[in-house]
Write a protein that holds these residues in place. Sequence first.
Motif, PDB file in Angstrom:
ATOM      1  N   HIS A  28       0.832  -1.208   0.000  1.00  0.00           N
ATOM      2  CA  HIS A  28       0.000   0.000   0.000  1.00  0.00           C
ATOM      3  C   HIS A  28       0.867   1.258   0.000  1.00  0.00           C
ATOM      4  O   HIS A  28       0.649   2.190  -0.769  1.00  0.00           O
ATOM      5  CB  HIS A  28      -0.946  -0.014   1.202  1.00  0.00           C
ATOM      6  CG  HIS A  28      -1.827   1.182   1.253  1.00  0.00           C
ATOM      7  ND1 HIS A  28      -1.493   2.306   1.966  1.00  0.00           N
ATOM      8  CD2 HIS A  28      -3.022   1.441   0.673  1.00  0.00           C
ATOM      9  CE1 HIS A  28      -2.445   3.205   1.823  1.00  0.00           C
ATOM     10  NE2 HIS A  28      -3.384   2.703   1.043  1.00  0.00           N
ATOM     11  N   ARG A  42      -1.579   5.186  -9.854  1.00  0.00           N
ATOM     12  CA  ARG A  42      -2.337   4.410  -8.867  1.00  0.00           C
ATOM     13  C   ARG A  42      -3.717   4.029  -9.408  1.00  0.00           C
ATOM     14  O   ARG A  42      -4.224   2.950  -9.155  1.00  0.00           O
ATOM     15  CB  ARG A  42      -2.459   5.216  -7.572  1.00  0.00           C
ATOM     16  CG  ARG A  42      -2.977   4.420  -6.412  1.00  0.00           C
ATOM     17  CD  ARG A  42      -2.882   5.252  -5.124  1.00  0.00           C
ATOM     18  NE  ARG A  42      -3.115   4.433  -3.978  1.00  0.00           N
ATOM     19  CZ  ARG A  42      -4.305   4.057  -3.552  1.00  0.00           C
ATOM     20  NH1 ARG A  42      -5.376   4.451  -4.198  1.00  0.00           N
ATOM     21  NH2 ARG A  42      -4.439   3.291  -2.487  1.00  0.00           N
ATOM     22  N   VAL A  46      -5.317   0.373  -8.825  1.00  0.00           N
ATOM     23  CA  VAL A  46      -6.396   0.121  -7.860  1.00  0.00           C
ATOM     24  C   VAL A  46      -7.684   0.797  -8.303  1.00  0.00           C
ATOM     25  O   VAL A  46      -7.669   1.771  -9.055  1.00  0.00           O
ATOM     26  CB  VAL A  46      -6.008   0.589  -6.437  1.00  0.00           C
ATOM     27  CG1 VAL A  46      -4.798  -0.155  -5.928  1.00  0.00           C
ATOM     28  CG2 VAL A  46      -5.788   2.071  -6.379  1.00  0.00           C
ATOM     29  N   GLN A  51      -8.881  -1.126  -3.876  1.00  0.00           N
ATOM     30  CA  GLN A  51      -8.564  -2.537  -4.049  1.00  0.00           C
ATOM     31  C   GLN A  51      -7.899  -2.761  -5.403  1.00  0.00           C
ATOM     32  O   GLN A  51      -8.159  -2.035  -6.360  1.00  0.00           O
ATOM     33  CB  GLN A  51      -9.841  -3.378  -3.970  1.00  0.00           C
ATOM     34  CG  GLN A  51     -10.546  -3.237  -2.640  1.00  0.00           C
ATOM     35  CD  GLN A  51     -11.853  -4.007  -2.600  1.00  0.00           C
ATOM     36  OE1 GLN A  51     -12.128  -4.837  -3.444  1.00  0.00           O
ATOM     37  NE2 GLN A  51     -12.661  -3.717  -1.606  1.00  0.00           N
ATOM     38  N   LEU A  52      -7.074  -3.769  -5.461  1.00  0.00           N
ATOM     39  CA  LEU A  52      -6.383  -4.081  -6.704  1.00  0.00           C
ATOM     40  C   LEU A  52      -7.391  -4.377  -7.804  1.00  0.00           C
ATOM     41  O   LEU A  52      -8.340  -5.137  -7.600  1.00  0.00           O
ATOM     42  CB  LEU A  52      -5.457  -5.292  -6.494  1.00  0.00           C
ATOM     43  CG  LEU A  52      -4.422  -5.538  -7.568  1.00  0.00           C
ATOM     44  CD1 LEU A  52      -3.430  -4.385  -7.641  1.00  0.00           C
ATOM     45  CD2 LEU A  52      -3.691  -6.832  -7.283  1.00  0.00           C
ATOM     46  N   ARG A  53      -7.215  -3.762  -8.951  1.00  0.00           N
ATOM     47  CA  ARG A  53      -8.133  -4.001 -10.074  1.00  0.00           C
ATOM     48  C   ARG A  53      -8.028  -5.453 -10.533  1.00  0.00           C
ATOM     49  O   ARG A  53      -6.980  -6.079 -10.420  1.00  0.00           O
ATOM     50  CB  ARG A  53      -7.809  -3.058 -11.227  1.00  0.00           C
ATOM     51  CG  ARG A  53      -8.139  -1.620 -10.924  1.00  0.00           C
ATOM     52  CD  ARG A  53      -7.999  -0.751 -12.165  1.00  0.00           C
ATOM     53  NE  ARG A  53      -8.310   0.615 -11.853  1.00  0.00           N
ATOM     54  CZ  ARG A  53      -9.535   1.145 -11.824  1.00  0.00           C
ATOM     55  NH1 ARG A  53     -10.582   0.382 -12.098  1.00  0.00           N
ATOM     56  NH2 ARG A  53      -9.721   2.412 -11.527  1.00  0.00           N
ATOM     57  N   ARG A  68      -5.432  -8.546  -1.907  1.00  0.00           N
ATOM     58  CA  ARG A  68      -5.838  -7.698  -3.026  1.00  0.00           C
ATOM     59  C   ARG A  68      -6.759  -6.573  -2.570  1.00  0.00           C
ATOM     60  O   ARG A  68      -7.076  -5.680  -3.338  1.00  0.00           O
ATOM     61  CB  ARG A  68      -6.538  -8.528  -4.104  1.00  0.00           C
ATOM     62  CG  ARG A  68      -5.608  -9.525  -4.786  1.00  0.00           C
ATOM     63  CD  ARG A  68      -6.337 -10.314  -5.856  1.00  0.00           C
ATOM     64  NE  ARG A  68      -6.790  -9.484  -6.943  1.00  0.00           N
ATOM     65  CZ  ARG A  68      -6.099  -9.208  -8.049  1.00  0.00           C
ATOM     66  NH1 ARG A  68      -4.886  -9.717  -8.204  1.00  0.00           N
ATOM     67  NH2 ARG A  68      -6.603  -8.455  -8.995  1.00  0.00           N
ATOM     68  N   LEU A  71      -3.990  -4.414   0.369  1.00  0.00           N
ATOM     69  CA  LEU A  71      -2.623  -4.335  -0.151  1.00  0.00           C
ATOM     70  C   LEU A  71      -1.608  -4.248   0.986  1.00  0.00           C
ATOM     71  O   LEU A  71      -0.674  -3.461   0.953  1.00  0.00           O
ATOM     72  CB  LEU A  71      -2.477  -3.155  -1.112  1.00  0.00           C
ATOM     73  CG  LEU A  71      -3.484  -3.151  -2.266  1.00  0.00           C
ATOM     74  CD1 LEU A  71      -3.430  -1.844  -3.009  1.00  0.00           C
ATOM     75  CD2 LEU A  71      -3.267  -4.321  -3.175  1.00  0.00           C
TER      76      LEU A  71
END
Length: 90
Positions: A28, A42, A46, A51-53, A68, A71
């Motif tokens: 993160h 970024r 995200v 949240q992670l795409r 995910r 992070l």
Amino acid sequence: MPTIKFTANLKRFYPTLTAVHSDALDLHSILEELEGQFKGLRDYVVDEQGQLRKHVNIFIGNELIHDRVKLSDPVQPDDEIYIMQALSGG
């Protein structure tokens, strides 16, 4: 210092994007640092909730990250982190 590496497809948006070193201790924080150097990066990684795409994968060394959502995966000073966007199409 961890080293962050990127897939070549991000270079079309960030032509000066090269491997970056960070002092951060978790994923993160690394993404926050990257945003300071490459405005908007970024948002490619995200979503609006942070949240992670779905089309992005991040590896720490040879292992896919575990968190995910927040992070929070820790990084070690000698880690290599790979940020990859999946390519699709036909």
